[in-house]
Design a protein around this motif. Structure first.
Motif, mmCIF file in Angstrom:
data_model
loop_
_atom_site.group_PDB
_atom_site.id
_atom_site.type_symbol
_atom_site.label_atom_id
_atom_site.label_comp_id
_atom_site.label_asym_id
_atom_site.label_seq_id
_atom_site.Cartn_x
_atom_site.Cartn_y
_atom_site.Cartn_z
ATOM 1 N N VAL A 14 0.833 -1.206 0.000
ATOM 2 C CA VAL A 14 0.000 0.000 0.000
ATOM 3 C C VAL A 14 0.867 1.255 0.000
ATOM 4 O O VAL A 14 1.829 1.360 0.767
ATOM 5 C CB VAL A 14 -0.943 0.031 1.229
ATOM 6 C CG1 VAL A 14 -1.777 1.317 1.230
ATOM 7 C CG2 VAL A 14 -1.856 -1.189 1.225
ATOM 8 N N ASN A 15 0.509 2.208 -0.889
ATOM 9 C CA ASN A 15 1.195 3.495 -0.956
ATOM 10 C C ASN A 15 0.207 4.621 -0.674
ATOM 11 O O ASN A 15 -0.978 4.530 -1.033
ATOM 12 C CB ASN A 15 1.810 3.712 -2.339
ATOM 13 C CG ASN A 15 2.998 2.811 -2.598
ATOM 14 O OD1 ASN A 15 4.057 2.981 -2.013
ATOM 15 N ND2 ASN A 15 2.805 1.833 -3.474
ATOM 16 N N LEU A 16 0.707 5.677 -0.041
ATOM 17 C CA LEU A 16 -0.083 6.875 0.197
ATOM 18 C C LEU A 16 0.457 7.973 -0.715
ATOM 19 O O LEU A 16 1.622 8.350 -0.618
ATOM 20 C CB LEU A 16 0.017 7.296 1.659
ATOM 21 C CG LEU A 16 -0.779 8.541 2.072
ATOM 22 C CD1 LEU A 16 -2.277 8.312 1.894
ATOM 23 C CD2 LEU A 16 -0.464 8.926 3.510
ATOM 24 N N PHE A 17 -0.390 8.446 -1.624
ATOM 25 C CA PHE A 17 0.002 9.489 -2.571
ATOM 26 C C PHE A 17 -0.590 10.833 -2.175
ATOM 27 O O PHE A 17 -1.748 10.910 -1.750
ATOM 28 C CB PHE A 17 -0.507 9.150 -3.979
ATOM 29 C CG PHE A 17 0.219 8.017 -4.649
ATOM 30 C CD1 PHE A 17 1.302 8.266 -5.481
ATOM 31 C CD2 PHE A 17 -0.182 6.705 -4.462
ATOM 32 C CE1 PHE A 17 1.968 7.231 -6.119
ATOM 33 C CE2 PHE A 17 0.477 5.659 -5.087
ATOM 34 C CZ PHE A 17 1.556 5.924 -5.927
ATOM 35 N N LEU A 61 -4.442 10.009 -1.380
ATOM 36 C CA LEU A 61 -5.145 8.804 -1.791
ATOM 37 C C LEU A 61 -4.381 7.569 -1.329
ATOM 38 O O LEU A 61 -3.152 7.502 -1.460
ATOM 39 C CB LEU A 61 -5.296 8.754 -3.317
ATOM 40 C CG LEU A 61 -6.004 9.937 -3.986
ATOM 41 C CD1 LEU A 61 -5.914 9.805 -5.504
ATOM 42 C CD2 LEU A 61 -7.460 10.019 -3.541
ATOM 43 N N VAL A 62 -5.108 6.587 -0.800
ATOM 44 C CA VAL A 62 -4.526 5.311 -0.386
ATOM 45 C C VAL A 62 -4.670 4.342 -1.550
ATOM 46 O O VAL A 62 -5.779 4.088 -2.022
ATOM 47 C CB VAL A 62 -5.244 4.736 0.848
ATOM 48 C CG1 VAL A 62 -4.525 3.495 1.346
ATOM 49 C CG2 VAL A 62 -5.343 5.776 1.943
ATOM 50 N N VAL A 63 -3.551 3.789 -2.007
ATOM 51 C CA VAL A 63 -3.585 2.911 -3.180
ATOM 52 C C VAL A 63 -2.994 1.551 -2.834
ATOM 53 O O VAL A 63 -1.806 1.430 -2.542
ATOM 54 C CB VAL A 63 -2.810 3.529 -4.360
ATOM 55 C CG1 VAL A 63 -2.899 2.611 -5.582
ATOM 56 C CG2 VAL A 63 -3.366 4.917 -4.703
ATOM 57 N N SER A 64 -3.848 0.535 -2.863
ATOM 58 C CA SER A 64 -3.420 -0.839 -2.626
ATOM 59 C C SER A 64 -3.131 -1.505 -3.972
ATOM 60 O O SER A 64 -3.950 -1.452 -4.891
ATOM 61 C CB SER A 64 -4.516 -1.603 -1.880
ATOM 62 O OG SER A 64 -4.127 -2.932 -1.634
ATOM 63 N N SER A 65 -1.982 -2.112 -4.116
ATOM 64 C CA SER A 65 -1.559 -2.699 -5.398
ATOM 65 C C SER A 65 -2.237 -4.049 -5.619
ATOM 66 O O SER A 65 -1.716 -5.095 -5.211
ATOM 67 C CB SER A 65 -0.038 -2.858 -5.422
ATOM 68 O OG SER A 65 0.595 -1.610 -5.247
#
Length: 276
Positions: A14-17, A61-65
């Protein structure tokens, strides 16, 4: 073009953009989402707004791969630009002084529930929160929710952080010990379904972001039966009264094509029904 201002890896997947989007930041409200395209030939995906800074003109935005576009996003870096970020979309969270509110979250919900929890606290509500993850490494910045909660209960499946277990038992304890007046849940469909069962008799809202696809109501993928009436999560929600949702129908539709896993796992485990 929408510039990526910052990127932070907050778990192994998970990345936080933080993205430059002034018009979205000016109008954003708790519970809303955006539609994002990495490039002109890319697909549109809905992502819940986890935070915004009107002065900076940015949103987080929280982005789960887990799929093609989110995996592509994971390779992008600060300075790169996105083709489109459209929003804010969806109806915002109902905010007010509701007494004692229990906020329950798993997965990306650990961060996207922060804006509603913060707004509820500012309106006079007392916030008590419960979050769960498989392990300590998959907890998504729990301190952010802790800052706006009178009490935060953390659980992990392997016991590596907080209590060993899942969200439902701590929630049941809170309902009794604190005399909770209202419940809000954001995360996996399975979790939200079980929260709705545990909170019978209390006003309970759930965010059905996980079932959204095109964000306009045209694809029909996010159709849900609400008290017997068809609704669409993207245009009528994404937040609904949990006790009006036909969970059995929703889960059956969600799991109709379990072998079409975007991640290509040979032994596919439905992410909608997974506890986390």
């Amino acid at each position: 073009m929408f510039k990526i201002l910052a990127k932070e890896a907050i778990s192994p997947t998970v990345n936080l953009f933080r993205i430059e989007a002034p018009s979205v930041a000016r109008a954003a409200r708790p519970g809303q989402f955006v539609m994002l395209m990495t490039d002109e030939q890319g697909e549109r995906i809905p992502l819940t707004i986890a935070n915004w800074d009107e002065a900076e003109g940015s949103i987080s935005l929280v982005v789960s791969s887990v799929g093609h576009t989110t995996l592509k996003l994971a390779t992008m870096q600060p300075g790169d630009t996105l083709a489109h970020v459209v929003g804010p979309l969806g109806k915002s969270t109902e905010i007010g002084n509701f007494g004692k509110v229990a906020c329950v979250a798993t997965g990306y919900g650990m961060l996207t529930i922060v804006p509603p929890a913060k707004a509820l606290k500012a309106a006079g509500s007392r916030v008590f929160s419960v979050i769960s993850a498989p392990s300590k490494s998959e907890l998504l910045q729990p301190e952010r929710l802790g800052e706006v909660s009178e009490r935060l209960i953390v659980t992990t499946a392997d016991g590596s952080a907080g209590r060993s277990g899942w969200v439902i038992e701590p929630l049941k304890e809170l309902l009794v010990s604190e005399g909770i007046d209202r419940v809000m849940a954001i995360g996996s469909l399975c979790m939200m379904k079980l929260v709705s069962e545990a909170s019978r008799g209390l006003k309970t809202t759930v965010s059905l972001n996980p079932i959204m696809v095109d964000g306009t109501g045209m694809c029909g993928a996010c159709r849900v039966s609400l008290a017997g009436t068809p609704r669409f999560a993207c245009v009528d929600g994404p937040e609904f009264d949990a006790h009006e949702v036909d969970w059995d129908l929703l889960m059956a539709r969600r799991c109709s094509y379990p072998m079409e896993a975007a991640c290509g796992e040979s032994a596919y485990r439905c992410r909608s029904c997974a506890q986390w």
